[in-house]
Structures are given as C-alpha cells and as structure tokens.
Scaffold this active site. Structure first.
Site, PDB file in Angstrom:
ATOM      1  N   HIS A 233      70.263  65.202  36.520  1.00 10.98           N
ATOM      2  CA  HIS A 233      69.654  63.947  36.911  1.00 10.98           C
ATOM      3  C   HIS A 233      70.731  62.925  37.262  1.00 10.98           C
ATOM      4  O   HIS A 233      71.595  62.621  36.446  1.00 10.98           O
ATOM      5  CB  HIS A 233      68.784  63.439  35.753  1.00 10.98           C
ATOM      6  CG  HIS A 233      67.757  62.447  36.145  1.00 10.98           C
ATOM      7  ND1 HIS A 233      67.184  61.552  35.249  1.00 10.98           N
ATOM      8  CD2 HIS A 233      67.140  62.182  37.338  1.00 10.98           C
ATOM      9  CE1 HIS A 233      66.293  60.815  35.865  1.00 10.98           C
ATOM     10  NE2 HIS A 233      66.240  61.184  37.135  1.00 10.98           N
TER      11      HIS A 233
ATOM     12  N   ASP B 287      65.010  57.688  34.590  1.00  9.65           N
ATOM     13  CA  ASP B 287      63.633  57.361  34.918  1.00  9.65           C
ATOM     14  C   ASP B 287      63.116  56.333  33.919  1.00  9.65           C
ATOM     15  O   ASP B 287      63.289  56.490  32.699  1.00  9.65           O
ATOM     16  CB  ASP B 287      62.757  58.613  34.859  1.00  9.65           C
ATOM     17  CG  ASP B 287      63.082  59.604  35.968  1.00  9.65           C
ATOM     18  OD1 ASP B 287      63.711  59.169  36.961  1.00  9.65           O
ATOM     19  OD2 ASP B 287      62.724  60.790  35.825  1.00  9.65           O
TER      20      ASP B 287
ATOM     21  N   HIS C  94      56.568  56.849  38.025  1.00 11.41           N
ATOM     22  CA  HIS C  94      57.699  56.324  37.261  1.00 11.41           C
ATOM     23  C   HIS C  94      58.652  55.651  38.250  1.00 11.41           C
ATOM     24  O   HIS C  94      58.433  55.701  39.461  1.00 11.41           O
ATOM     25  CB  HIS C  94      58.425  57.439  36.484  1.00 11.41           C
ATOM     26  CG  HIS C  94      59.129  58.410  37.358  1.00 11.41           C
ATOM     27  ND1 HIS C  94      58.479  59.441  38.039  1.00 11.41           N
ATOM     28  CD2 HIS C  94      60.449  58.519  37.700  1.00 11.41           C
ATOM     29  CE1 HIS C  94      59.338  60.143  38.735  1.00 11.41           C
ATOM     30  NE2 HIS C  94      60.551  59.607  38.547  1.00 11.41           N
TER      31      HIS C  94
ATOM     32  N   HIS D 138      62.583  55.830  39.455  1.00  8.22           N
ATOM     33  CA  HIS D 138      63.915  56.429  39.374  1.00  8.22           C
ATOM     34  C   HIS D 138      64.936  55.336  39.709  1.00  8.22           C
ATOM     35  O   HIS D 138      64.876  54.727  40.781  1.00  8.22           O
ATOM     36  CB  HIS D 138      64.031  57.591  40.375  1.00  8.22           C
ATOM     37  CG  HIS D 138      65.388  58.205  40.405  1.00  8.22           C
ATOM     38  ND1 HIS D 138      65.807  59.146  39.497  1.00  8.22           N
ATOM     39  CD2 HIS D 138      66.445  58.005  41.253  1.00  8.22           C
ATOM     40  CE1 HIS D 138      67.042  59.504  39.757  1.00  8.22           C
ATOM     41  NE2 HIS D 138      67.452  58.814  40.833  1.00  8.22           N
TER      42      HIS D 138
END
Length: 264
Positions: free
Chosen positions: A157, A161, A236, A238
C-alpha cells in the site's frame, strides 16, 4: 464776558471749600435774584483782585472734574472688560489646543490599535495557512501504509486509507495548488495538490471533485466527496504523501501529517 487765559504753565485749580464769606455772598446774591454762576464785580474780594478759585468758574471746574472721574471709571471698566475678553480668548484657545491634542492622541492610539489588529490578523492567517488538518474529520486509518496485498500492483500500500462513508467531505490537508483533478486510473477520481512546502498530497477513490487544476486551496477546504471509484473494495479515502507528483515517490503519510501537527 470773555476770559483771557493767562500765559505760562497752568494747573487745574483745586476744589476750594466754600468759606463763610462765600456763603454770605451767595445768600445775598440769591436774595437779590442774581444767578450765582455768573461772575459779578459786586462779588469781588475786598482787595479788588479776586482769586481764580473764587470766581464763577468754580462750578464749571467741579463739573469738569466730575466728567473726568466718570471718564476714568468708564476707561477702567473698558480695560477690565478687555482683560476679561482677552482671558476668555486665551482660555478658548487653550481649550481648542487641548482638544486638538486629545484628538491627535486618540487618532494615534486608534491607528496603533488598527495596526496591531492587522498584524494579529495577518499572523493568524499566516498560521492558518501553515496549519495542517486531517483529510477526513474525525476519522481513523483503516489500512496502514505499506500494508501487503495483491490488490495493489506494487504489492504494498503506497498510502493509507481513511474510513469514510460515501459522500463524506474530503479536505485539503494544507495550503497548496491543485496540479491534478480528474480520473486517475486505479485511483478513480483523484486530486493531487502541490503543497506550499514543496511536497505533494493525493486523494483517491472520490465520488466527486470540487476543485480544478490551477486552483489554490487552504487547510480544511473541501476538494471533493469520498466514494469507491477506481480500484476499490468499498467507500473510503485513499491518501498519499509524496516528494513529487509522480507515482512511486510516496512517503509515510501518517508521519507526514504528524510532522505537520495533525494528531492521527
């Protein structure tokens, strides 16, 4: 009868009180009907050389003295009135001077106060523009930085998030200029902002955008609404922090925000 003024230096005759002789003579004249104010040879002194004080000029001289006294009183009154007027003018001038000085001091104090307020406002604005906030108010990190998963092409990642229901307001974390606003592939609808300190922040998967390229933003300004566009498994936000606008220059976004005073 005409009188010839003697030559030489003269002094005003003094007022001479009436003597017994004067009174007796005046009584005789009054009884005979002769006007006392007219000089008469019968009213001369025994030596036939009447003194100036004993002549019929006495009444005129007394009247002149009375007028002189009145003129003197009037002159004194005028002098006092002039002094009072001058004192009044001086007092008024002093009052005007004091009022002007008080006004000048009040204006200077007001100007100083305005300047202080303006400086305080500029300082407050400077601090505000240098302040950082969280991209989602009252949220938390649901997926950590560098978490591993096959969902990401890099294998980890590149951001974090923030938990957010669809349609939640997304904020610019600080002051900067929008350099990208639109579709970003796997990021869906995204915004990239060049921050005033030279770093970059990215906001992805939004359902809608509120800014355009070239627009300047301030801390807490709405830049869009959260969603689930692009490569996303649910609503959500990011969020990434980068050293450049390009993918792959990411840095720890939580450390970045905390380094700017944001409690995460």
């Amino acid at each position: 009868m005409a009188f010839t003024r003697p030559t030489g230096k003269h002094r005003r005759p003094r007022r001479t009180p009436l003597t017994g002789t004067h009174i007796a003579g005046m009584a005789t004249l009054a009884a005979s009907g002769v006007v006392a104010t007219v000089a008469s040879p019968a009213f001369a002194a025994p030596d036939d050389s009447p003194r100036f004080e004993d002549t019929g000029l006495n009444q005129a001289i007394v009247v002149d003295d009375h007028l002189a006294d009145e003129i003197g009183v009037q002159a004194a009154n005028q002098e006092r009135a002039a002094e009072v007027a001058a004192a009044k003018q001086q007092a008024e001038a002093q009052a005007r001077k004091e009022a002007a000085e008080a006004k000048r001091k009040a204006e200077a104090a007001a100007k100083k106060e305005r300047a202080a307020k303006e400086r305080a406002a500029r300082e407050a604005e400077r601090k505000r523009l240098n302040t950082y906030v969280a991209p989602i108010a009252g949220s938390y990190v649901s997926t950590q930085y560098h978490a591993s998963s096959g969902l990401w092409s890099s294998g980890s990642h590149t951001g974090v998030d923030f938990h957010a229901a669809s349609g939640t307001t997304v904020h610019a974390v600080g002051s900067g200029t929008v350099v990208e606003a639109g579709w970003g592939g796997a990021y869906g609808n995204n915004v990239v902002i060049k921050m005033n300190d030279g770093t970059y922040t990215q906001y992805g998967h939004m359902s809608s955008l509120s800014v355009t390229v070239g627009q300047t933003v301030t801390p807490g300004q709405q830049i869009g609404l959260s969603g689930s566009t692009g490569n996303s498994t649910g609503p959500h936000l990011h969020f990434e922090a980068r050293t450049t606008a390009e993918y792959g220059s990411d840095i720890d976004p939580v450390a970045y925000l905390r380094g700017h005073g944001v409690a995460i």
